[in-house]
Design an enzyme around this catalytic site. Structure first.
Site, mmCIF file in Angstrom:
data_model
loop_
_atom_site.group_PDB
_atom_site.id
_atom_site.type_symbol
_atom_site.label_atom_id
_atom_site.label_comp_id
_atom_site.label_asym_id
_atom_site.label_seq_id
_atom_site.Cartn_x
_atom_site.Cartn_y
_atom_site.Cartn_z
ATOM 1 N N ASN A 6 0.867 -1.174 0.000
ATOM 2 C CA ASN A 6 0.000 0.000 0.000
ATOM 3 C C ASN A 6 0.906 1.227 0.000
ATOM 4 O OD1 ASN A 6 -1.799 2.043 0.534
ATOM 5 N ND2 ASN A 6 -2.352 1.338 2.586
ATOM 6 N N TRP A 7 1.045 1.842 -1.159
ATOM 7 C CA TRP A 7 1.983 2.957 -1.283
ATOM 8 C C TRP A 7 1.432 4.257 -0.693
ATOM 9 C CZ3 TRP A 7 4.200 2.365 -7.002
ATOM 10 C CH2 TRP A 7 4.841 1.117 -7.097
ATOM 11 N N LYS A 8 0.154 4.257 -0.362
ATOM 12 C CA LYS A 8 -0.495 5.447 0.221
ATOM 13 C C LYS A 8 -0.235 6.681 -0.670
ATOM 14 C CE LYS A 8 -0.332 3.266 4.714
ATOM 15 N NZ LYS A 8 -0.232 3.377 6.168
ATOM 16 N N GLY A 231 2.739 -1.101 4.318
ATOM 17 C CA GLY A 231 2.793 0.318 4.006
ATOM 18 C C GLY A 231 4.224 0.762 3.791
ATOM 19 N N GLY A 232 4.828 1.312 4.832
ATOM 20 C CA GLY A 232 6.170 1.892 4.746
ATOM 21 C C GLY A 232 7.187 1.009 4.038
HETATM 22 P P1 PGA Z 1 2.605 0.376 7.674
HETATM 23 O O1 PGA Z 1 1.159 0.553 6.996
HETATM 24 O O2 PGA Z 1 3.172 -0.926 7.148
HETATM 25 O O3 PGA Z 1 3.382 1.570 7.252
HETATM 26 O O4 PGA Z 1 2.373 0.312 9.149
HETATM 27 C C1 PGA Z 1 0.316 -0.544 6.785
HETATM 28 C C2 PGA Z 1 -0.994 -0.051 6.192
HETATM 29 O O5 PGA Z 1 -1.497 0.985 6.637
HETATM 30 O O6 PGA Z 1 -1.560 -0.671 5.276
#
Ligand code: PGA
Length: 247
Positions: A6-8, A231-232
C-alpha cells in the site's frame, strides 16, 4: 499467501514507475505467493504497463460505490478495471479516520467492487484506546459484520480481509505474533459463522501494521495469518521483496 504493498500518498508518476520496475525485478518469481502493489490513482495505468506480464498484480487504494456520474474527484470500479486493477483496498483506517468512512459506506464499496470483479481488500482493526478498554474483538466483530452485510462468498479468492490494528500502522509498533494470531483466529471464526468452514479457511486474512523484513517471517508463520498489507516497507523494493520471500 498474498503480500500487497500500500503505497499510500507517496510516489509521483516517475517514482511510481521506478518503484514498480524495481519491485518486479526484486520479487522475481514469487512461487505460490500472490503479490500486488497499490500505487496512487494517477500512476495506476503506468504501473500496469510495468507489471503486466509479471507475477505482480495491481490494486487501487480506494474507490467510489456509485457506477458513474456527478461525483467530482471520485474514481469508479469500472475505471479501476479499465487500467488493469485486480484489487482495491477498502475501508483503510486512514480513510475511516480522516475521511469519515463508516462500515455502511465500506459495505457499499465492497458490493460495487465485487460487481465489477475487483477483489476488495477490506481493512479492519481497533485503535489503541479500544484495545486498552478490552473492546478490540467487539470492534472487529462490528466492522466485519458491517463490511460483509448482505455479501455471499462462493469463491473465497474474491474477498480479502486485512487486520490492521490502528496502533501498529506507521508507528513502528507491531502486534506480537501472538496478538496477531489471536485476532486472526477470531476473524476466522467470524468468517466461519458466515460462510462455513471450507470457505472461511480459504479466505486470505492479511496482517498489516509495521510489517517489515525483520518481523515478517514470525508474523506470517502464524496459522491464521495469510499474508501482509505493507505500508512503509513497500516503498523500498528490496524490503518488499524480502517480505515476499519470507511468505
Ligand atoms: P505500515 O502501513 O506498514 O506503514 O504500518 C500498513 C498499512 O497501513 O496498510
Amino acid at each position: 499467501m498474498l503480500i500487497a504493498g500500500n503505497w499510500k500518498m507517496n510516489t509521483d508518476l516517475p517514482a511510481a514507475v521506478a518503484l514498480a520496475e524495481a519491485v518486479v525485478k526484486e520479487v522475481g518469481d514469487p512461487g505460490d505467493v500472490q503479490v500486488a502493489v497499490c500505487p496512487p490513482f494517477v500512476s495506476l495505468a503506468a504501473v500496469h504497463e510495468v507489471v503486466d506480464g509479471s507475477p505482480v498484480r495491481l490494486g487501487a487504494q480506494n474507490m467510489h460505490f456509485e457506477e458513474q456520474g456527478a461525483y467530482t474527484g471520485e474514481v469508479s470500479a469500472a475505471m479501476l478495471t479499465s487500467v488493469g486493477c485486480t484489487y482495491v483496498i477498502l475501508g483503510h483506517s486512514e480513510r475511516r479516520q480522516y475521511f469519515g468512512e463508516t462500515d455502511a459506506l465500506v459495505n457499499q464499496k465492497v458490493k460495487q467492487a465485487r460487481r465489477h470483479g475487483l477483489v476488495p481488500i477490506i481493512c479492519i482493526g481497533e485503535t489503541l484506546d479500544q484495545r486498552e478498554a478490552g473492546e478490540a474483538e467487539a470492534v472487529v466483530r462490528t466492522q466485519v459484520a458491517g463490511a460483509l452485510e448482505g455479501i455471499d462468498v462462493e469463491d473465497p479468492s474474491t474477498l480479502v480481509l486485512a487486520y490492521e490494528p490502528v496502533w501498529a500502522i506507521g508507528t513502528g509498533r507491531t502486534a506480537t505474533p501472538e496478538q496477531a494470531q489471536a485476532m486472526h483466529a477470531f476473524i476466522r471464526g467470524l468468517l466461519r459463522e458466515r460462510y462455513g468452514e471450507a470457505t472461511a479457511a480459504a479466505i486470505h486474512v492479511l496482517y498489516g501494521g509495521s510489517m517489515k523484513p525483520g518481523n515478517a517471517a514470525e508474523l506470517l508463520a502464524q496459522a491464521d495469518v495469510d499474508g501482509g498489507l505493507i505500508g512503509g516497507a513497500s516503498l523500498k523494493a528490496a524490503d518488499f521483496a524480502a517480505i515476499v520471500r519470507a511468505a
